[in-house]
Design a protein around this motif. Structure first.
Motif, mmCIF file in Angstrom:
data_model
loop_
_atom_site.group_PDB
_atom_site.id
_atom_site.type_symbol
_atom_site.label_atom_id
_atom_site.label_comp_id
_atom_site.label_asym_id
_atom_site.label_seq_id
_atom_site.Cartn_x
_atom_site.Cartn_y
_atom_site.Cartn_z
ATOM 1 N N HIS A 1 0.943 -0.956 -0.040
ATOM 2 C CA HIS A 1 0.047 -0.195 -0.158
ATOM 3 C C HIS A 1 1.002 1.320 -0.102
ATOM 4 C CE1 HIS A 1 -2.217 3.230 1.814
ATOM 5 N NE2 HIS A 1 -3.286 2.587 1.142
ATOM 6 N N GLN A 2 0.503 2.165 -0.949
ATOM 7 C CA GLN A 2 1.374 3.259 -1.147
ATOM 8 C C GLN A 2 0.736 4.485 -0.450
ATOM 9 O OE1 GLN A 2 2.387 3.206 -5.525
ATOM 10 N NE2 GLN A 2 4.474 2.906 -4.828
ATOM 11 N N GLY A 3 0.891 4.630 0.914
ATOM 12 C CA GLY A 3 0.305 5.556 1.560
ATOM 13 C C GLY A 3 1.358 6.551 1.809
ATOM 14 N N ILE A 4 1.302 7.023 3.113
ATOM 15 C CA ILE A 4 2.568 8.179 3.618
ATOM 16 C C ILE A 4 3.713 7.461 3.766
ATOM 17 C CG2 ILE A 4 3.159 9.245 5.683
ATOM 18 C CD1 ILE A 4 0.355 9.886 6.414
ATOM 19 N N PHE A 5 3.567 6.103 3.898
ATOM 20 C CA PHE A 5 4.842 4.924 4.126
ATOM 21 C C PHE A 5 4.126 3.676 3.124
ATOM 22 C CE2 PHE A 5 4.701 6.716 8.289
ATOM 23 C CZ PHE A 5 5.960 7.636 8.299
ATOM 24 N N GLU A 6 5.238 3.060 2.444
ATOM 25 C CA GLU A 6 4.915 2.203 1.563
ATOM 26 C C GLU A 6 5.282 0.771 2.361
ATOM 27 O OE1 GLU A 6 7.981 3.322 -0.848
ATOM 28 O OE2 GLU A 6 6.644 3.385 -2.559
ATOM 29 N N ARG A 7 3.745 0.188 2.902
ATOM 30 C CA ARG A 7 3.540 -0.885 3.621
ATOM 31 C C ARG A 7 3.216 -2.141 3.051
ATOM 32 N NH1 ARG A 7 5.882 1.427 8.222
ATOM 33 N NH2 ARG A 7 4.545 2.954 9.220
ATOM 34 N N VAL A 8 3.860 -3.344 3.551
ATOM 35 C CA VAL A 8 3.409 -4.576 3.006
ATOM 36 C C VAL A 8 1.940 -4.785 3.604
ATOM 37 C CG1 VAL A 8 3.807 -7.035 2.582
ATOM 38 C CG2 VAL A 8 5.726 -5.327 2.451
ATOM 39 N N VAL A 9 0.961 -5.097 2.686
ATOM 40 C CA VAL A 9 -0.418 -5.749 3.386
ATOM 41 C C VAL A 9 -0.750 -7.194 3.034
ATOM 42 C CG1 VAL A 9 -1.443 -3.266 3.263
ATOM 43 C CG2 VAL A 9 -1.484 -4.834 1.340
ATOM 44 N N TYR A 10 0.294 -7.587 2.296
ATOM 45 C CA TYR A 10 -0.176 -9.190 1.840
ATOM 46 C C TYR A 10 1.089 -9.963 1.308
ATOM 47 C CZ TYR A 10 -2.534 -13.413 0.405
ATOM 48 O OH TYR A 10 -2.907 -14.797 0.498
ATOM 49 N N VAL A 11 1.346 -11.127 1.645
ATOM 50 C CA VAL A 11 2.565 -11.739 1.092
ATOM 51 C C VAL A 11 2.074 -13.125 0.584
ATOM 52 C CG1 VAL A 11 4.975 -12.711 1.714
ATOM 53 C CG2 VAL A 11 4.056 -10.727 2.983
ATOM 54 N N GLY A 12 2.479 -13.307 -0.854
ATOM 55 C CA GLY A 12 2.084 -14.795 -1.191
ATOM 56 C C GLY A 12 2.924 -15.314 -1.924
ATOM 57 N N VAL A 13 2.822 -16.475 -2.639
ATOM 58 C CA VAL A 13 3.402 -17.286 -3.577
ATOM 59 C C VAL A 13 2.644 -17.889 -4.738
ATOM 60 C CG1 VAL A 13 5.504 -17.915 -1.689
ATOM 61 C CG2 VAL A 13 3.348 -19.515 -2.486
ATOM 62 N N SER A 14 3.122 -17.772 -5.808
ATOM 63 C CA SER A 14 2.514 -18.556 -7.000
ATOM 64 C C SER A 14 3.223 -19.043 -8.128
ATOM 65 C CB SER A 14 1.434 -17.677 -7.417
ATOM 66 O OG SER A 14 0.663 -18.147 -8.572
ATOM 67 N N ASN A 15 2.903 -20.151 -8.793
ATOM 68 C CA ASN A 15 3.928 -20.397 -10.120
ATOM 69 C C ASN A 15 3.185 -19.584 -11.223
ATOM 70 O OD1 ASN A 15 1.173 -21.358 -10.469
ATOM 71 N ND2 ASN A 15 1.954 -23.604 -11.022
ATOM 72 N N ASN A 16 2.429 -18.789 -10.974
ATOM 73 C CA ASN A 16 1.858 -17.548 -12.125
ATOM 74 C C ASN A 16 1.515 -16.478 -11.257
ATOM 75 O OD1 ASN A 16 0.508 -15.916 -13.792
ATOM 76 N ND2 ASN A 16 0.538 -17.909 -15.136
ATOM 77 N N VAL A 17 2.329 -15.430 -11.257
ATOM 78 C CA VAL A 17 1.829 -14.392 -10.104
ATOM 79 C C VAL A 17 0.639 -13.614 -10.737
ATOM 80 C CG1 VAL A 17 2.724 -12.205 -8.923
ATOM 81 C CG2 VAL A 17 4.067 -14.242 -8.855
ATOM 82 N N GLY A 18 0.602 -13.584 -12.087
ATOM 83 C CA GLY A 18 -0.097 -12.530 -12.938
ATOM 84 C C GLY A 18 -1.755 -13.272 -12.559
ATOM 85 N N ARG A 19 -1.770 -14.465 -12.545
ATOM 86 C CA ARG A 19 -3.059 -15.257 -12.453
ATOM 87 C C ARG A 19 -3.499 -14.951 -10.783
ATOM 88 N NH1 ARG A 19 -2.076 -20.519 -13.119
ATOM 89 N NH2 ARG A 19 -1.491 -20.858 -11.075
ATOM 90 N N ARG A 20 -2.416 -15.237 -10.184
ATOM 91 C CA ARG A 20 -2.872 -15.079 -8.678
ATOM 92 C C ARG A 20 -3.443 -13.517 -8.386
ATOM 93 N NH1 ARG A 20 -5.267 -15.943 -4.629
ATOM 94 N NH2 ARG A 20 -4.550 -16.336 -2.673
ATOM 95 N N ILE A 21 -2.778 -12.648 -8.988
ATOM 96 C CA ILE A 21 -2.971 -11.283 -8.698
ATOM 97 C C ILE A 21 -4.271 -11.014 -9.191
ATOM 98 C CG2 ILE A 21 -2.367 -8.719 -9.201
ATOM 99 C CD1 ILE A 21 -0.930 -10.187 -7.185
ATOM 100 N N SER A 22 -4.650 -11.543 -10.306
ATOM 101 C CA SER A 22 -5.981 -11.656 -10.917
ATOM 102 C C SER A 22 -7.194 -11.785 -9.759
ATOM 103 C CB SER A 22 -6.237 -12.344 -12.095
ATOM 104 O OG SER A 22 -5.398 -11.691 -13.216
ATOM 105 N N GLU A 23 -7.048 -13.009 -9.182
ATOM 106 C CA GLU A 23 -7.856 -13.559 -7.970
ATOM 107 C C GLU A 23 -8.025 -12.560 -7.139
ATOM 108 O OE1 GLU A 23 -6.188 -17.283 -6.884
ATOM 109 O OE2 GLU A 23 -6.787 -18.225 -8.875
ATOM 110 N N HIS A 24 -6.951 -11.888 -6.544
ATOM 111 C CA HIS A 24 -6.848 -10.697 -5.639
ATOM 112 C C HIS A 24 -7.673 -9.731 -6.182
ATOM 113 C CE1 HIS A 24 -4.133 -12.232 -2.553
ATOM 114 N NE2 HIS A 24 -3.354 -12.454 -3.472
ATOM 115 N N TYR A 25 -7.502 -9.216 -7.289
ATOM 116 C CA TYR A 25 -8.181 -7.960 -7.953
ATOM 117 C C TYR A 25 -9.548 -8.178 -8.176
ATOM 118 C CZ TYR A 25 -9.049 -4.193 -11.177
ATOM 119 O OH TYR A 25 -9.541 -3.061 -11.803
ATOM 120 N N ASP A 26 -9.906 -9.504 -8.381
ATOM 121 C CA ASP A 26 -11.275 -9.800 -8.583
ATOM 122 C C ASP A 26 -12.032 -9.877 -7.225
ATOM 123 O OD1 ASP A 26 -11.326 -9.931 -11.333
ATOM 124 O OD2 ASP A 26 -10.919 -11.945 -11.747
ATOM 125 N N GLY A 27 -11.350 -10.517 -6.358
ATOM 126 C CA GLY A 27 -11.517 -10.782 -5.006
ATOM 127 C C GLY A 27 -12.030 -9.291 -4.252
#
Length: 309
Positions: free
Chosen positions: A25-51
């Motif tokens: 999250h890019q606010g006043i400070f750039e903070r990590v809000v989630y950590v994950g792993v995937s064999n296809n990061v793009g597909r996993r981020i699509s799941e996050h985005y739709d979620g």
């Protein structure tokens, strides 16, 4: 191994790399809000985005001018679930898991609806501030990636006191930790672009100890919020000490002897809670609450014998 910036959540969906990823999250400070792993990061981020768009992900009422860790960190907080619930009722946190529900709910405030207010906060405030960093693996395996993921999660949680996922203890606020007992990784990895406290943490994944410097920086970053929390804590402790001075057993567990005294005074002498107070060393409100609890728990049978409690 080097971190690669994938851009916004929308842009990151186009990536085909495999490895560990961070949602920041890019606010006043750039903070990590989630950590994950995937064999296809793009597909996993699509799941996050739709979620996110469905309300099946956690959302914070934090934009460009906010520090999201003001809501996520429970530093100087005694009861983190109670703290998170209070924030949720103030429309600061929408707490949701990855479950694909037709009607998503806020686990901390179930009467809230995702539509209208929370959807507006997501689309216009929170989502535009999320970006993705990935640590690509040429020889990706889930086991290798989850080791790095777990160490990142564990160190960030300890550094910023992020506690559990609200009211679900088995899940961390940064995602499920596969290897909770790991404290370091074998290789040294540089940090992606994050705030200075997080940078110290992510630059020391290869060391088992906790970087004290990260805590010092974080204390300065969250100085105003921490001062407010300490002030509230001081007021609460002063109130508790006042109650203890008035009623010596305030806040202490009810013993079998206490309950028997309560029963006899209530049944045999028909005393009111205000009259019992001096004998039991408790406030009349606490005595009334205990009577109601005992009646409800035993269907009123405790008045004849404590064996029903």
């Amino acid at each position: 191994m080097n971190w690669r910036f994938l851009g916004s959540l929308s842009d990151a969906r186009k990536s085909g790399c495999s490895g560990v990823y961070l949602i920041v999250h890019q606010g006043i400070f750039e903070r990590v809000v989630y950590v994950g792993v995937s064999n296809n990061v793009g597909r996993r981020i699509s799941e996050h985005y739709d979620g996110y768009l469905r309300g099946n992900r956690t959302i914070y009422n934090a934009g460009r001018g906010d520090d999201v860790y003001k809501f996520m960190s429970t530093y100087k907080i005694y009861n983190h679930t109670e703290h998170y619930q209070k924030l949720a009722n103030q429309y600061k946190i929408w707490a949701s898991t990855t479950c694909n529900l037709s009607n998503p709910i806020n686990l901390l405030s179930e009467k809230q609806e995702f539509g209208f207010q929370w959807e507006d906060i997501l689309v216009n405030k929170y989502l535009p501030q999320l970006v993705v960093w990935a640590l690509p693996f040429a020889d990706y395996t889930y086991e290798k990636a989850s080791v790095i993921e777990s160490v990142i999660q564990t160190k960030l949680i300890k550094a910023f006191d992020l506690r559990g996922f609200f009211n679900l203890r088995q899940i961390s606020i940064l995602g499920k930790i596969e290897h909770p007992n790991l404290t370091k990784i074998s290789q040294r990895i540089d940090s992606p672009k994050v705030d200075s406290a997080s940078h110290v943490v992510l630059s020391n994944l290869h060391t088992s100890g906790f970087p004290i410097e990260a805590h010092r920086i974080f204390y300065m970053q969250l100085d105003n919020e921490i001062c407010q929390r300490e002030k509230v804590k001081g007021v609460r402790l002063a109130h508790k000490q006042k109650k203890i001075a008035q009623h010596k057993k305030h806040g202490k567990p009810w013993t079998h002897e206490d309950l028997e005294k309560l029963r006899v005074m209530l049944v045999d002498f028909e005393m009111k809670p205000s009259e019992m107070s001096a004998y039991l060393g408790r406030a009349p409100q606490a005595i009334t609450k205990r009577i109601i609890y005992n009646d409800k728990f035993s269907m009123g049978k405790w008045r004849s014998s404590l064996k029903w409690l």
